[in-house]
Design a protein around this motif. Structure first.
Motif, PDB file in Angstrom:
ATOM      1  N   PRO A  50      29.641  21.354  11.754  1.00  0.00           N
ATOM      2  CA  PRO A  50      29.004  22.782  11.684  1.00  0.00           C
ATOM      3  C   PRO A  50      29.223  23.329  10.008  1.00  0.00           C
ATOM      4  O   PRO A  50      30.821  23.143   9.352  1.00  0.00           O
ATOM      5  CB  PRO A  50      29.686  23.374  12.429  1.00  0.00           C
ATOM      6  CG  PRO A  50      30.901  22.611  12.919  1.00  0.00           C
ATOM      7  CD  PRO A  50      30.772  21.865  12.676  1.00  0.00           C
ATOM      8  N   GLN A  51      29.296  24.322   9.457  1.00  0.00           N
ATOM      9  CA  GLN A  51      29.018  25.003   8.697  1.00  0.00           C
ATOM     10  C   GLN A  51      30.277  25.528   8.287  1.00  0.00           C
ATOM     11  O   GLN A  51      31.889  25.785   7.178  1.00  0.00           O
ATOM     12  CB  GLN A  51      28.107  26.428   8.312  1.00  0.00           C
ATOM     13  CG  GLN A  51      28.212  26.276   6.647  1.00  0.00           C
ATOM     14  CD  GLN A  51      27.872  25.819   5.484  1.00  0.00           C
ATOM     15  OE1 GLN A  51      26.863  25.263   6.119  1.00  0.00           O
ATOM     16  NE2 GLN A  51      28.156  25.419   4.582  1.00  0.00           N
ATOM     17  N   GLN A  52      31.277  25.605   9.556  1.00  0.00           N
ATOM     18  CA  GLN A  52      32.531  26.574   9.200  1.00  0.00           C
ATOM     19  C   GLN A  52      33.787  25.288   9.549  1.00  0.00           C
ATOM     20  O   GLN A  52      34.470  25.865   8.110  1.00  0.00           O
ATOM     21  CB  GLN A  52      32.853  26.981  11.103  1.00  0.00           C
ATOM     22  CG  GLN A  52      32.591  28.224  11.913  1.00  0.00           C
ATOM     23  CD  GLN A  52      30.855  28.641  11.722  1.00  0.00           C
ATOM     24  OE1 GLN A  52      29.599  27.388  11.902  1.00  0.00           O
ATOM     25  NE2 GLN A  52      30.399  29.029  12.671  1.00  0.00           N
ATOM     26  N   VAL A  53      33.402  24.249   9.721  1.00  0.00           N
ATOM     27  CA  VAL A  53      34.911  23.196   9.466  1.00  0.00           C
ATOM     28  C   VAL A  53      34.129  22.824   7.640  1.00  0.00           C
ATOM     29  O   VAL A  53      34.690  22.314   7.437  1.00  0.00           O
ATOM     30  CB  VAL A  53      33.514  21.630  10.508  1.00  0.00           C
ATOM     31  CG1 VAL A  53      34.753  20.845   9.691  1.00  0.00           C
ATOM     32  CG2 VAL A  53      34.212  22.446  11.938  1.00  0.00           C
ATOM     33  N   ILE A  54      32.415  22.626   7.569  1.00  0.00           N
ATOM     34  CA  ILE A  54      32.400  22.149   5.984  1.00  0.00           C
ATOM     35  C   ILE A  54      33.094  23.467   5.149  1.00  0.00           C
ATOM     36  O   ILE A  54      33.825  23.104   3.888  1.00  0.00           O
ATOM     37  CB  ILE A  54      30.981  22.008   5.897  1.00  0.00           C
ATOM     38  CG1 ILE A  54      30.196  21.033   6.921  1.00  0.00           C
ATOM     39  CG2 ILE A  54      30.380  21.730   3.897  1.00  0.00           C
ATOM     40  CD1 ILE A  54      28.788  21.187   6.533  1.00  0.00           C
ATOM     41  N   ASP A  55      33.169  24.238   5.071  1.00  0.00           N
ATOM     42  CA  ASP A  55      33.408  25.678   5.315  1.00  0.00           C
ATOM     43  C   ASP A  55      34.776  25.307   4.537  1.00  0.00           C
ATOM     44  O   ASP A  55      35.467  25.790   3.507  1.00  0.00           O
ATOM     45  CB  ASP A  55      33.102  26.808   5.201  1.00  0.00           C
ATOM     46  CG  ASP A  55      31.693  27.352   4.840  1.00  0.00           C
ATOM     47  OD1 ASP A  55      31.156  26.462   3.641  1.00  0.00           O
ATOM     48  OD2 ASP A  55      31.618  28.450   6.026  1.00  0.00           O
ATOM     49  N   ARG A  56      35.653  25.336   5.676  1.00  0.00           N
ATOM     50  CA  ARG A  56      37.046  24.852   6.076  1.00  0.00           C
ATOM     51  C   ARG A  56      37.717  23.444   5.098  1.00  0.00           C
ATOM     52  O   ARG A  56      38.689  24.290   4.138  1.00  0.00           O
ATOM     53  CB  ARG A  56      37.879  24.169   6.613  1.00  0.00           C
ATOM     54  CG  ARG A  56      39.110  24.597   7.493  1.00  0.00           C
ATOM     55  CD  ARG A  56      39.796  25.610   6.825  1.00  0.00           C
ATOM     56  NE  ARG A  56      41.220  26.167   6.710  1.00  0.00           N
ATOM     57  CZ  ARG A  56      42.200  25.952   5.608  1.00  0.00           C
ATOM     58  NH1 ARG A  56      41.184  26.200   5.136  1.00  0.00           N
ATOM     59  NH2 ARG A  56      43.352  26.058   5.993  1.00  0.00           N
ATOM     60  N   LEU A  57      36.722  22.675   4.518  1.00  0.00           N
ATOM     61  CA  LEU A  57      37.438  21.652   3.736  1.00  0.00           C
ATOM     62  C   LEU A  57      37.034  21.990   1.782  1.00  0.00           C
ATOM     63  O   LEU A  57      37.950  21.888   1.753  1.00  0.00           O
ATOM     64  CB  LEU A  57      36.130  20.430   3.600  1.00  0.00           C
ATOM     65  CG  LEU A  57      36.332  19.482   5.021  1.00  0.00           C
ATOM     66  CD1 LEU A  57      35.177  17.885   5.113  1.00  0.00           C
ATOM     67  CD2 LEU A  57      37.700  18.590   5.133  1.00  0.00           C
ATOM     68  N   VAL A  58      35.867  22.669   2.616  1.00  0.00           N
ATOM     69  CA  VAL A  58      35.979  23.344   0.799  1.00  0.00           C
ATOM     70  C   VAL A  58      36.895  24.671   0.204  1.00  0.00           C
ATOM     71  O   VAL A  58      37.906  24.225  -1.115  1.00  0.00           O
ATOM     72  CB  VAL A  58      34.395  24.258   0.559  1.00  0.00           C
ATOM     73  CG1 VAL A  58      34.354  24.730  -0.950  1.00  0.00           C
ATOM     74  CG2 VAL A  58      33.605  23.111   0.378  1.00  0.00           C
ATOM     75  N   ARG A  59      36.950  25.122   1.250  1.00  0.00           N
ATOM     76  CA  ARG A  59      38.193  26.149   0.993  1.00  0.00           C
ATOM     77  C   ARG A  59      39.517  25.996   0.590  1.00  0.00           C
ATOM     78  O   ARG A  59      40.373  25.832  -0.496  1.00  0.00           O
ATOM     79  CB  ARG A  59      38.445  27.478   1.991  1.00  0.00           C
ATOM     80  CG  ARG A  59      39.612  28.113   1.608  1.00  0.00           C
ATOM     81  CD  ARG A  59      39.207  29.679   2.574  1.00  0.00           C
ATOM     82  NE  ARG A  59      38.922  29.267   4.103  1.00  0.00           N
ATOM     83  CZ  ARG A  59      40.262  29.770   4.515  1.00  0.00           C
ATOM     84  NH1 ARG A  59      41.212  29.929   4.215  1.00  0.00           N
ATOM     85  NH2 ARG A  59      40.290  29.362   5.560  1.00  0.00           N
ATOM     86  N   TYR A  60      39.701  24.627   1.158  1.00  0.00           N
ATOM     87  CA  TYR A  60      41.136  23.263   1.288  1.00  0.00           C
ATOM     88  C   TYR A  60      41.025  22.908  -0.211  1.00  0.00           C
ATOM     89  O   TYR A  60      42.593  22.906  -0.458  1.00  0.00           O
ATOM     90  CB  TYR A  60      41.396  22.524   2.127  1.00  0.00           C
ATOM     91  CG  TYR A  60      42.529  21.418   2.014  1.00  0.00           C
ATOM     92  CD1 TYR A  60      43.589  22.086   2.435  1.00  0.00           C
ATOM     93  CD2 TYR A  60      42.131  20.363   1.648  1.00  0.00           C
ATOM     94  CE1 TYR A  60      44.860  21.558   1.495  1.00  0.00           C
ATOM     95  CE2 TYR A  60      43.391  19.592   1.338  1.00  0.00           C
ATOM     96  CZ  TYR A  60      45.127  19.836   1.512  1.00  0.00           C
ATOM     97  OH  TYR A  60      45.869  19.512   1.094  1.00  0.00           O
ATOM     98  N   GLN A  61      39.979  22.144  -0.426  1.00  0.00           N
ATOM     99  CA  GLN A  61      40.039  21.379  -1.685  1.00  0.00           C
ATOM    100  C   GLN A  61      40.029  22.517  -3.079  1.00  0.00           C
ATOM    101  O   GLN A  61      40.900  21.868  -4.541  1.00  0.00           O
ATOM    102  CB  GLN A  61      39.161  20.479  -1.360  1.00  0.00           C
ATOM    103  CG  GLN A  61      38.798  19.479  -0.873  1.00  0.00           C
ATOM    104  CD  GLN A  61      39.628  18.706  -0.801  1.00  0.00           C
ATOM    105  OE1 GLN A  61      40.418  18.066   0.111  1.00  0.00           O
ATOM    106  NE2 GLN A  61      40.758  18.510  -2.046  1.00  0.00           N
ATOM    107  N   THR A  62      39.531  23.816  -2.577  1.00  0.00           N
ATOM    108  CA  THR A  62      39.536  24.511  -3.776  1.00  0.00           C
ATOM    109  C   THR A  62      40.210  25.409  -4.377  1.00  0.00           C
ATOM    110  O   THR A  62      40.437  26.287  -4.768  1.00  0.00           O
ATOM    111  CB  THR A  62      37.682  25.344  -3.135  1.00  0.00           C
ATOM    112  OG1 THR A  62      37.980  26.424  -2.434  1.00  0.00           O
ATOM    113  CG2 THR A  62      36.712  24.288  -4.292  1.00  0.00           C
ATOM    114  N   HIS A  63      41.047  26.092  -3.689  1.00  0.00           N
ATOM    115  CA  HIS A  63      42.411  27.373  -3.225  1.00  0.00           C
ATOM    116  C   HIS A  63      43.568  26.621  -2.656  1.00  0.00           C
ATOM    117  O   HIS A  63      44.637  26.992  -2.782  1.00  0.00           O
ATOM    118  CB  HIS A  63      41.712  27.932  -2.185  1.00  0.00           C
ATOM    119  CG  HIS A  63      41.221  29.341  -2.946  1.00  0.00           C
ATOM    120  ND1 HIS A  63      39.187  28.912  -2.731  1.00  0.00           N
ATOM    121  CD2 HIS A  63      40.716  29.695  -3.738  1.00  0.00           C
ATOM    122  CE1 HIS A  63      38.573  29.669  -2.958  1.00  0.00           C
ATOM    123  NE2 HIS A  63      39.754  30.302  -3.757  1.00  0.00           N
TER     124      HIS A  63
END
Lengths: 420, 159
Positions: A50-63
């Motif tokens: 789901p987008q929520q998990v994709i977003d979490r991956l992106v947030r981790y890698q970007t911040h």
């Protein structure tokens, strides 16, 4: 699972707003195999994210990304906190007593190998016996075979009946004073059978034997409480529960984990190293050598939270509707045989269409946008039990709709017409 | 892309239902078994080679439609051919199925066998189509059992 021959898409008995949840999964709308809407029925092999998990991956890698457990700088602390937070999310998801009972691995295969090595090499010797069932995935056969071969131990297999249900009395009869360990699947990946794991655990414990449960096909479908089950080990994998690949979980009772040998040697799993002697770290770190899949662990934490928010009771009810409807519709088709008709099943249907090889069925279903798995499902002993080389398997997730069963049925009909 | 449906329509209708040269040869001089452990395809091939010529050929086994049709057409094609010509066809068929031979541009002797050109777009099915040819190659080389996996992987060999 009673079969009224409903041929019209029924009203779901559970109040489950499937469209609302489908909207969370971008891939379901983005992909059109052969120009058709994707009907993804291969969730037993891997589920979507789901987008929520994709977003979490992106947030981790970007911040938040840095290596964990060793830096003094801000980012390393942030990453360490996020990783350890994920461990607590998994702890709560399984209702484990302590967070140190949760070990991050790379998948269930890795989790089972860890136990086969860490427990097996510490406690299994020549003439001892290990019990599995006829329903196991190769991942829960081969590591034990390797251990038995190395140790001169014996592998015993609990039989199933013609419906694919475990024969509990026969399982209990396998126990002897030499039984050292039991490892059983919670849900069969090939047939969908839900094993009576609570009873199996109690039987093992009555004989004083620790038991591991392979939950690869269970945790995404039904609530699992490791304290209520009282299993000694429980394993599941991230990519079948809407998380990423490369991350798995092993739950183990602290008392066992502390007695077990480490699986891999390396960084992070030590307290001190000299060339003469190494002192191992405490659990869970003793079993997490090297830099772990940090992003994947954090995303898995988000995935189990996502599932918890929806509620596994509700997911189970919706998937039961899918199972009953799909079973009724496929049973009503001439020439379609279902393998695996145990009274307690997850939403997995293995089937054969006339005498058409499952690979041909799978290739042609794909033409209609329907993704199913075909083959032996890494469970060749199960296939042999039923005298078939392979099946086509439709495995459902909570984001599947009753209407998608209709698409599957229509697509099977087209295959039959082509081969008629 | 309806290639696979077309492939099925052209090949299956005939050869899957009525496979040619199906059975055993009591007087076989060469015999080989082909196995694809991934899907359970299993065929047995008998050859009767006299001098340099494949006088007769027969196959049997359990397999998917693509494999069975490929085997059926193969036997019809190589019967009466020299071993060298049959081996050349093995190479060309493998090239077509794995996409290294373009049947529209490259000279070949495949004839009707080009109906299988579509399998190159079905990567998971390439081995199904190649298995009989791989087994033929093994039979004339007098290998008893071949597998599509491991050292004998026909797809890896041609890559």
């Amino acid at each position: 699972m009673t079969a009224a021959n409903a041929l019209k898409t029924p009203e779901p008995t559970s109040t489950f707003d499937v469209d609302r949840y489908r909207a969370d999964f971008p891939i379901l709308a983005n992909v059109h195999p052969h120009g058709k809407p994707l009907v993804y029925l291969d969730n037993g092999a891997s589920s979507q994210m789901p987008q929520q998990v994709i977003d979490r991956l992106v947030r981790y890698q970007t911040h938040e990304h840095a290596n964990i457990h060793r830096g003094v700088h801000t980012l390393s602390e942030t990453a360490t906190n996020a990783y350890e937070h994920a461990r607590r999310q998994i702890q709560h998801f399984l209702n484990a007593k302590e967070d140190r009972e949760i070990i991050f691995t790379s998948n269930v295969t890795d989790s089972i190998n860890l136990v086969a090595h860490g427990f097996g090499r510490a406690f299994v010797s020549e003439g001892d016996e290990i019990i599995i069932t006829h329903l196991e995935h190769h991942a829960n056969i081969v590591p034990w075979q390797m251990l038995c071969e190395e140790r001169g131990a014996k592998l015993k297999v609990a039989p199933i009946d013609d419906s694919g249900a475990l024969i509990l009395e026969a399982y209990e009869k396998l126990f002897s004073p030499r039984t050292k360990f039991v490892s059983v699947t919670h849900v069969s990946n090939a047939l969908g059978t839900i094993n009576p794991v609570k009873e199996m655990i109690d039987i093992a414990h009555r004989h004083g034997v620790p038991i591991m449960v392979d939950g690869a096909q269970a945790v995404q479908h039904m609530p699992v409480d490791v304290q209520a089950l009282d299993c000694d080990f429980y394993a599941f994998t991230g990519h079948k529960i809407f998380g990423p690949t490369g991350i798995g979980v092993l739950y183990g009772k602290a008392e066992w984990l502390e007695k077990m040998k480490p699986f891999r040697g390396g960084g992070d799993m030590i307290l001190s190293v000299t060339f003469e002697k190494t002192t191992y770290n405490a659990i869970p770190f003793k079993f997490e050598a090297g830099t772990p899949p940090i992003a994947q662990a954090i995303a898995l934490g988000e995935a189990v939270e996502y599932v918890r928010r929806i509620g596994l009771e509700r997911i189970a009810a919706h998937e039961h509707d899918l199972l009953v409807y799909a079973t009724d519709r496929l049973r009503a088709m001439d020439g379609v045989r279902i393998y695996g008709t145990a009274p307690h099943k997850a939403a997995v249907i293995s089937f054969y269409v006339n005498d058409i090889h499952p690979h041909d069925v799978g290739t042609l279903l794909n033409e209609e946008g329907v993704a199913v798995r075909t083959g032996h499902h890494c469970a060749q002993p199960v296939m042999r039990r039923f005298g078939i080389p392979a099946t086509a398997r439709a495995s459902f997730a909570f984001y599947n709709k009753l209407e998608e069963v209709d698409v599957l049925v229509e697509a099977i009909r087209k295959v039959q017409k082509l081969f008629a | 892309m309806t290639d696979s449906k077309q492939l099925y329509q052209e090949v299956i209708l005939d050869h899957n239902r009525k496979p040619r040269n199906y059975g055993k040869l009591p007087d076989a001089t060469h015999r080989s078994e082909g196995l694809n452990p991934l899907c359970g395809d299993h065929i047995r091939l008998d050859l009767k080679v006299a001098g340099d010529v494949i006088e007769s050929v027969a196959f049997e086994g359990q397999s998917c439609a693509i494999c069975k049709a490929s085997a059926s057409m193969m036997t019809a094609n190589v019967k009466g051919k020299s071993v060298a010509d049959a081996e050349r066809l093995v190479g060309e068929f493998r090239g077509m199925a794995t996409g290294t031979l373009d049947v529209a541009k490259d000279a070949n002797h495949l004839g009707r066998l080009t109906v299988f050109a579509g399998v190159k777009d079905l990567p998971s099915r390439v081995k199904c189509a190649i298995l009989p040819w791989h087994t033929l190659h093994a039979a004339v080389q007098s290998q008893a059992v071949v597998s599509t996996e491991g050292d004998n992987d026909p797809v890896a060999q041609s890559a």
